[in-house]
Motif scaffolding. Structure first.
Motif: not given
Lengths: 223, 223
Positions: B164, B167-168, B170, B172-173, B212-216, B219
């Motif tokens: 991906r 794209k971010t 997750l 959890s992913t 890092a996408i903070r809190g999400v 990427l």
DNA sequence: CCCTCAAGATTACGGCAGCATTGCGGGATT
DNA sequence: AATCCCGCAATGCTGCCGTAATCTTGAGGG
């Protein structure tokens, strides 16, 4: 219609059963995942209401187990852990909807109806808003295939608005899209997010504007 | 359409048959590889669903046998989700897709459609990310034709991010890409992998950066 | 037309949640 | 026996976000 309710709080379970009964729904109730699986083998339920925190473990783990057995009954997850990101987790493992406690029975019924009406629930939705393409399940926003970096709360606001683009979104709806019931807001935090989000969208030329509907909520519109 | 299902768990097989039936697909079912081969001679199946663990041996061995006989029917392998590396083996011997159990019937259908749409079945997807060329099926990474050696977990993280790219992904992913349901993480192990992976990518001049996408989530982006 | 007030917009500030990094030790692999 | 992987936890740091103060906008009434 017949539902399976997997929930360990007895009072809530009883209340739900009677409430659903008024809608003509028969409810089987169990507190244990082990029993639940057996029940699904014996009865073709129309929907399954699943609590996350259960005495024998994390409720979410039940969903893959169910799907593996070829059962595609809609599952609606009930939880106090109404953290927005956790909802996404639930949906990613195959839940059909997510409902944070406390909730109104009417809301539950509305979601049940929506889920049952849905023919196939694996379609990956994407929202187009201005120049942006939004994948609400993966919380992903792109412009020209390039990912955009949003702070978490602003992102949640954006997704909630984009989902109902060109329609007003109630202030309370936005709040519950961004905050759970433990987190309480005593200030204009939402307004602040809107403001910062507007600025960011403008800078990146997203092609959308957010309008305030005085006393009601907000509305996202394409330019 | 007509499928051949080779699967020894009777319950799963029955559930799958009815589910596929709802999509207008006729399913022949057998538990034995010996029968399966005979069946493919008699019927021009549109697809074959193949379990790995079977009473009379490893399901994968069926694929070369089939190909040698000139049958190029698409094969989708159903494997236990536990070992990510395990899935890869199937694709190496000529399977067209794999599906880790547990899965949604809808997901199976999506993959079936994808496989049938594919003009040539043995397409080898490859991901280009920076200077790297990644073969996600063989878990193989090269720079200028030279193979690179990654620790297993870092490699799985890298592939999940590269799939991906831009794209971010997750948090959890990522976790479910690296860990299965039995393995549980109680620390920032994922963060540690990211950190070590970053260092490694930098040292080898891979031409990508991980944000890092903070809190999400995270990427991967080309430099 | 202007005044008033309530609702929204904007922005600085500070606390702290979440990410980055790294050493340690156990365990697996060779 | 040596090596490397990898989970864990301690530490430092970045920037998100709640708060509140201040400014702007808009609707209604006189």
């Amino acid at each position: 219609m017949r539902f399976l309710l997997i929930e360990d709080e007895k009072e809530l379970a009883a209340a739900l059963s009677t409430a659903l009964g008024k809608h003509g729904i028969v409810t089987d109730h169990t507190m244990h995942l082990a029993d639940a699986f057996e029940l699904t083998r014996q009865n073709p339920y129309d929907a399954i209401l699943l609590d996350r925190r259960l005495p024998d473990g994390e409720g979410l783990s039940f969903i893959p187990q169910l799907r593996r057995a070829g059962v595609d009954t809609p599952v609606i997850v009930l939880t106090a852990r109404n953290e927005p990101l956790e909802r996404v987790e639930g949906l990613n493992v195959g839940a059909d909807d997510y409902l944070g406690k406390p909730f109104l029975v009417e809301e539950l019924m509305a979601r049940v109806r929506a889920v049952l009406r849905r023919p196939s629930n694996l379609v990956e939705p994407r929202i187009v808003a201005g120049r942006m393409v939004i994948d609400p399940l993966n919380l992903n926003v792109t412009i020209d295939e390039a990912a955009l970096d949003f702070p978490r709360r602003e992102l949640l606001v954006l997704v909630a608005l984009a989902k109902r683009k060109d329609k007003t979104v109630l202030r309370s709806t936005l709040e519950s899209a961004v905050y759970n019931y433990e987190e309480e807001i005593q200030s204009n935090a939402l307004d602040a997010h809107i403001s910062r989000l507007r600025k960011r969208l403008l800078e990146m030329g997203a092609g959308v504007t957010i309008h305030a509907i005085r006393g009601v909520g907000y509305l996202l519109r394409e330019e």
